[in-house]
Design an enzyme around this catalytic site. Structure first.
Site: not given
Ligand code: WQD
Length: 338
Positions: A126, A151, A155
């Site tokens: 990731s 998390y 990784k």
């Molecule tokens: C994205 C953005 C949140 C929910 C993911 C996977 C992880 C890895 C990397 C593969 C962030 C914002 C989210 C909400 C929001 N991929 N958000 N409101 O944390 O980047 O990690 O990609 O391995 O496995 O989890 O993804 O979709 O949770 O968040 O504002 O209700 O959306 O703060 O900026 P993240 P995410």
């Protein structure tokens, strides 16, 4: 053509990769405990490909049960290891759950490679291994900084465990650093189908739009970015699946036992949370009910990929942009909410 074992093969990325591998002519089987998926995914993989899909309901942390399956399957050429928990926010609240499942599970898979001469492992890594990168876009040589969440730490540790075990396990390995997987298969038959309420942005958007949630929160609007919200590189899950088939074939051909390679898998575009919401509203024609909320612990401010190495070495070209991600995610949400 290869015989491939998928761990977590009925999960979100696993199921889309299952489809791509079958369409590529490979023989595939899966082990998955359905902790974040369901058996009907198998029927849908078969409906899409016209080929039988099967899964052994096994917990990756149950070594005895896992070994019984691998022993029964005869010669296996490669394993693609998807089975892991992957929600950044949840890992901050439950780190031990993440360390146990993500690391013990990986060690068991490496044990199986050693005992049953599985010569190659493709590892679901990731972009979170980069922590909060100082320069963008990130390449595979961007320094690995302290992980921003448990998390991300699992990784980083997973990569280190694999690289330290190549000779012992007798494998060649390719590490695939995903950016933000999103969207769903164009058939509308498979997509992200979390058992519990979604935690990732795109399914939270579609659950809000369909009325499963009254409103959603944007986690933080005071970041040093163009509109104050976090920047991510959203990659369509079908493009990501294709990259796995290409990485498998590349590994079997060019990554001998004891060696490894690593690839960023992103579309090289940074998209803010607000821009993702606007893309959804344009594609769906629906206003989204959201409010600006506090930052989420563990979030990286901004990250997007330089994926030129995957393009050049794997011949991988992502075909779908944020609009297609939102279109297919919305179509899928309407199917899964029927
Ligand atoms: C994205 C953005 C949140 C929910 C993911 C996977 C992880 C890895 C990397 C593969 C962030 C914002 C989210 C909400 C929001 N991929 N958000 N409101 O944390 O980047 O990690 O990609 O391995 O496995 O989890 O993804 O979709 O949770 O968040 O504002 O209700 O959306 O703060 O900026 P993240 P995410």
């Amino acid at each position: 053509m290869a015989k491939v074992w998928l761990t977590g093969g009925t999960g979100y990325i696993g199921s889309h990769t299952y489809v791509d591998l079958l369409e590529g002519g490979h023989t595939v089987f899966s082990t998955d405990d359905y902790s974040n998926s369901s058996p009907e995914v198998l029927e849908n993989i078969t409906a899409i490909t016209g080929k039988e899909a099967n899964n052994y309901e096994v917990d990756i942390c149950d070594l005895e049960a896992l070994e019984a399956v691998i022993q029964s399957e005869g010669k296996i050429d490669a394993v693609i290891h998807f089975a892991a928990f992957k929600a950044v926010g949840e890992s901050v609240e439950q780190p031990l759950k993440y360390f146990k499942n993500n690391l013990v599970g990986l060690i068991h898979v490496l044990e199986m490679c050693k005992r049953y001469a599985i010569s190659h492992m493709i590892y679901s890594s990731s972009c979170t291994v980069y922590g909060n990168p100082k320069e963008l876009p990130v390449t595979e040589d961007t320094p690995i900084l302290p992980a921003a969440s448990p998390y991300g730490l699992t990784k980083q540790m997973g990569e280190d465990i694999i690289l330290s075990s190549l000779m012992d396990a007798g494998i060649g390995s390719v590490l695939l650093r995903y950016f933000n997987p999103a969207g769903a298969h164009e058939s509308g038959k498979i997509g992200e189908d979390p058992r519990n309420a979604a935690l990732n942005l795109v399914p939270v958007i579609t659950e809000t739009a369909i009325g499963k949630r009254k409103e959603m929160a944007v986690f933080g609007s005071d970041y040093p970015t163009r509109d104050g919200t976090c920047v991510r590189d959203y990659i369509h899950v079908s493009d990501l699946a294709r990259a796995h088939t290409l990485a498998l074939e590349y590994a079997l051909e060019h990554v001998p036992s004891g060696s490894w390679d690593v690839f960023n898998l992103g579309v090289e575009q940074g998209v803010t949370v607000l821009e993702a919401i606007q893309a959804f509203e344009r594609v769906s024609g629906q206003k989204l009910n959201y409010k600006m909320g506090p930052r989420r612990p563990g979030d990286v401010v901004a990250i997007f990929a330089d994926a030129s190495k995957a393009r050049d070495r794997l011949g991988w070209v992502p075909l779908r942009d944020i609009r297609e991600i939102m279109r297919t995610a919305w179509e899928w949400e309407k199917v899964r909410s029927r």
